[in-house]
Design a protein around this motif. Structure first.
Motif, PDB file in Angstrom:
ATOM      1  N   VAL A 241       4.610  18.291   8.184  1.00 41.71           N
ATOM      2  CA  VAL A 241       5.336  17.178   8.806  1.00 41.71           C
ATOM      3  C   VAL A 241       4.449  15.934   8.866  1.00 41.71           C
ATOM      4  O   VAL A 241       4.878  14.829   8.532  1.00 41.71           O
ATOM      5  N   GLU A 242       3.196  16.129   9.286  1.00 41.16           N
ATOM      6  CA  GLU A 242       2.275  14.992   9.340  1.00 41.16           C
ATOM      7  C   GLU A 242       2.064  14.400   7.954  1.00 41.16           C
ATOM      8  O   GLU A 242       2.101  13.167   7.775  1.00 41.16           O
ATOM      9  N   ALA A 243       1.864  15.254   6.978  1.00 41.87           N
ATOM     10  CA  ALA A 243       1.604  14.771   5.619  1.00 41.87           C
ATOM     11  C   ALA A 243       2.808  14.062   5.027  1.00 41.87           C
ATOM     12  O   ALA A 243       2.688  12.984   4.426  1.00 41.87           O
ATOM     13  N   SER A 244       3.995  14.650   5.178  1.00 42.06           N
ATOM     14  CA  SER A 244       5.193  14.040   4.601  1.00 42.06           C
ATOM     15  C   SER A 244       5.550  12.742   5.308  1.00 42.06           C
ATOM     16  O   SER A 244       6.058  11.795   4.684  1.00 42.06           O
ATOM     17  N   THR A 245       5.272  12.684   6.611  1.00 44.96           N
ATOM     18  CA  THR A 245       5.502  11.433   7.348  1.00 44.96           C
ATOM     19  C   THR A 245       4.588  10.335   6.832  1.00 44.96           C
ATOM     20  O   THR A 245       5.028   9.194   6.607  1.00 44.96           O
ATOM     21  N   GLN A 246       3.326  10.659   6.627  1.00 40.96           N
ATOM     22  CA  GLN A 246       2.393   9.671   6.083  1.00 40.96           C
ATOM     23  C   GLN A 246       2.819   9.214   4.694  1.00 40.96           C
ATOM     24  O   GLN A 246       2.709   8.023   4.353  1.00 40.96           O
ATOM     25  N   ARG A 247       3.329  10.133   3.884  1.00 43.11           N
ATOM     26  CA  ARG A 247       3.804   9.749   2.547  1.00 43.11           C
ATOM     27  C   ARG A 247       4.978   8.788   2.637  1.00 43.11           C
ATOM     28  O   ARG A 247       5.074   7.822   1.882  1.00 43.11           O
ATOM     29  N   ALA A 248       5.894   9.057   3.566  1.00 38.37           N
ATOM     30  CA  ALA A 248       7.051   8.176   3.725  1.00 38.37           C
ATOM     31  C   ALA A 248       6.628   6.786   4.195  1.00 38.37           C
ATOM     32  O   ALA A 248       7.152   5.764   3.731  1.00 38.37           O
ATOM     33  N   LEU A 249       5.667   6.728   5.117  1.00 39.52           N
ATOM     34  CA  LEU A 249       5.223   5.444   5.659  1.00 39.52           C
ATOM     35  C   LEU A 249       4.375   4.665   4.657  1.00 39.52           C
ATOM     36  O   LEU A 249       4.367   3.427   4.658  1.00 39.52           O
ATOM     37  N   ALA A 250       3.650   5.382   3.804  1.00 38.88           N
ATOM     38  CA  ALA A 250       2.793   4.717   2.819  1.00 38.88           C
ATOM     39  C   ALA A 250       3.558   4.344   1.555  1.00 38.88           C
ATOM     40  O   ALA A 250       3.239   3.346   0.899  1.00 38.88           O
ATOM     41  N   GLY A 251       4.586   5.129   1.203  1.00 34.11           N
ATOM     42  CA  GLY A 251       5.310   4.912  -0.026  1.00 34.11           C
ATOM     43  C   GLY A 251       4.506   5.400  -1.233  1.00 34.11           C
ATOM     44  O   GLY A 251       3.389   5.899  -1.086  1.00 34.11           O
ATOM     45  N   PRO A 252       5.067   5.245  -2.432  1.00 33.70           N
ATOM     46  CA  PRO A 252       6.377   4.650  -2.724  1.00 33.70           C
ATOM     47  C   PRO A 252       7.526   5.610  -2.408  1.00 33.70           C
ATOM     48  O   PRO A 252       7.333   6.822  -2.393  1.00 33.70           O
ATOM     49  N   ILE A 253       8.701   5.036  -2.165  1.00 32.27           N
ATOM     50  CA  ILE A 253       9.911   5.816  -1.945  1.00 32.27           C
ATOM     51  C   ILE A 253      10.668   5.877  -3.269  1.00 32.27           C
ATOM     52  O   ILE A 253      11.117   4.844  -3.775  1.00 32.27           O
ATOM     53  N   PRO A 254      10.788   7.058  -3.859  1.00 32.92           N
ATOM     54  CA  PRO A 254      11.450   7.145  -5.168  1.00 32.92           C
ATOM     55  C   PRO A 254      12.943   6.868  -5.071  1.00 32.92           C
ATOM     56  O   PRO A 254      13.547   6.976  -4.002  1.00 32.92           O
ATOM     57  N   ASN A 255      13.532   6.503  -6.188  1.00 32.30           N
ATOM     58  CA  ASN A 255      14.982   6.283  -6.274  1.00 32.30           C
ATOM     59  C   ASN A 255      15.465   5.270  -5.246  1.00 32.30           C
ATOM     60  O   ASN A 255      16.512   5.448  -4.629  1.00 32.30           O
ATOM     61  N   SER A 256      14.704   4.199  -5.039  1.00 30.51           N
ATOM     62  CA  SER A 256      15.095   3.272  -3.983  1.00 30.51           C
ATOM     63  C   SER A 256      14.632   1.853  -4.279  1.00 30.51           C
ATOM     64  O   SER A 256      13.795   1.620  -5.151  1.00 30.51           O
ATOM     65  N   ASP A 257      15.185   0.923  -3.510  1.00 27.62           N
ATOM     66  CA  ASP A 257      14.804  -0.483  -3.635  1.00 27.62           C
ATOM     67  C   ASP A 257      13.823  -0.892  -2.544  1.00 27.62           C
ATOM     68  O   ASP A 257      13.594  -2.075  -2.323  1.00 27.62           O
ATOM     69  N   ILE A 258      13.238   0.093  -1.842  1.00 32.47           N
ATOM     70  CA  ILE A 258      12.244  -0.208  -0.809  1.00 32.47           C
ATOM     71  C   ILE A 258      10.915   0.440  -1.192  1.00 32.47           C
ATOM     72  O   ILE A 258      10.875   1.447  -1.901  1.00 32.47           O
ATOM     73  N   GLU A 259       9.829  -0.147  -0.713  1.00 35.60           N
ATOM     74  CA  GLU A 259       8.513   0.367  -1.045  1.00 35.60           C
ATOM     75  C   GLU A 259       8.147   1.547  -0.155  1.00 35.60           C
ATOM     76  O   GLU A 259       7.565   2.535  -0.603  1.00 35.60           O
ATOM     77  N   ASN A 260       8.498   1.456   1.140  1.00 33.36           N
ATOM     78  CA  ASN A 260       8.107   2.502   2.072  1.00 33.36           C
ATOM     79  C   ASN A 260       9.040   2.485   3.277  1.00 33.36           C
ATOM     80  O   ASN A 260       9.811   1.540   3.473  1.00 33.36           O
ATOM     81  N   VAL A 261       8.975   3.536   4.067  1.00 32.43           N
ATOM     82  CA  VAL A 261       9.763   3.624   5.293  1.00 32.43           C
ATOM     83  C   VAL A 261       9.051   2.839   6.382  1.00 32.43           C
ATOM     84  O   VAL A 261       7.853   3.037   6.622  1.00 32.43           O
ATOM     85  N   THR A 262       9.781   1.950   7.037  1.00 28.75           N
ATOM     86  CA  THR A 262       9.202   1.154   8.116  1.00 28.75           C
ATOM     87  C   THR A 262       9.798   1.497   9.473  1.00 28.75           C
ATOM     88  O   THR A 262       9.346   0.981  10.494  1.00 28.75           O
TER      89      THR A 262
END
Length: 298
Positions: A241-262
């Motif tokens: 959970v910690e690792a995947s959360t950090q990945r979402a916050l750092a990006g990139p977010i695949p298949n999307s028009d955003i760089e990361n989750v804010t």
């Protein structure tokens, strides 16, 4: 959870074979004749776009996402993308099966090119987030109806950004871990579990649910495996959970028009981020419709 609508009187009906065959031929003729866009939208939303979705979902191709510097932690099965993908054959919701990520392995992004006839909804959620709760309350049933009818897929990424608002119990992490436990051991009941997690949602600055309450909630959502309860108690996937959360916050977010989750919820439909009201189901339905009609070939 939308006038030429994906839902009819609040209910999505599974497409019948003759309706699907008729819709497919109708679609071909409309493309040849370049009919009006509004008619094409009506076909997309009602014309059997769930054909073969279950087969597509269960064999979905995966591509590598760049890794970021996160703690080493093994992940649950069926969440190789850091989220769980759910679809339907028009009657029964089931999860795409994937391998579990090994510690230090790169997550894999769902290849959405095989899902061109559906609304592909991606959600990044924190189970303590009140706006996520509002979104679920106003759009959850609508999304479930679309997915059940084969009109949409939904990929849910549980993340943890609100531990500091749970009176020291790290509820956001424990809740996301519980979701990972269900995804790993009983993935076809994940959507029901996700819905239950937001029912009577704990408030911020509370201690949230206990691990025993999370296990009981999973059982109430149809999860029968005893392994889920021990997984929740042991917090088996807390490191993931910690690792995947950090990945979402750092990006990139695949298949999307955003760089990361804010922030949460982060909602994407066919790669386009939703910026409208999270408490207006008509606005969200209109957005989903717009993304379907804007897709190539529509």
């Amino acid at each position: 959870m939308v006038n030429s609508r994906m839902s009819t009187s609040g209910q999505a009906r599974p497409p019948k074979k003759d309706r699907r065959d008729e819709a497919r031929e109708h679609a071909r003729l409309l493309r040849v004749e370049q009919a009006k866009r509004t008619k094409r939208r009506r076909l997309v939303l009602r014309g059997g776009i769930g054909i073969g979705l279950l087969a597509v979902v269960t064999i979905v191709t995966l591509v590598i996402v760049n890794n970021v510097n996160t703690p080493a932690a093994s992940g649950p099965a069926n969440m190789a993308s850091d989220g769980i993908l759910l679809g339907s054959d028009g009657a029964t919701v089931s999860a795409a099966t994937t391998v579990a990520l090994a510690a230090d392995a790169d997550p894999l992004a769902t290849d959405q090119t095989a899902l061109t006839d559906t609304a592909n909804i991606v959600l990044y959620l924190d189970y303590l987030c009140p706006i996520c709760g509002n979104f679920e309350a106003t759009n959850g049933k609508q999304i479930t109806d679309w997915v059940t009818a084969g009109n949409a897929t939904v990929e849910i990424h549980p993340i943890s950004i609100l531990d500091h608002l749970s009176s020291g119990t790290k509820y956001a992490t424990r809740a996301a871990n519980a979701a990972a436990c269900v995804a790993d051991d009983d993935p076809d009941n994940f959507l029901a579990f996700n819905t239950a997690m937001f029912a009577d949602q704990p408030s911020e600055n509370s201690s949230g649910r206990t691990n025993a309450e999370l296990a009981s909630l999973a059982r109430g959502a149809g999860v029968t495996s005893s392994g889920v309860a021990s997984c929740i108690t042991d917090q088996t996937y807390a490191g993931w959970v910690e690792a995947s959360t950090q990945r979402a916050l750092a990006g990139p977010i695949p298949n999307s028009d955003i760089e990361n989750v804010t922030g949460t919820p982060t909602v994407l439909v066919n790669g386009v981020s939703y910026t409208g009201s999270f408490a207006d189901p008509a606005a969200f339905e209109a957005f989903v419709t717009a993304q379907l009609t804007a897709a190539p070939g529509k």
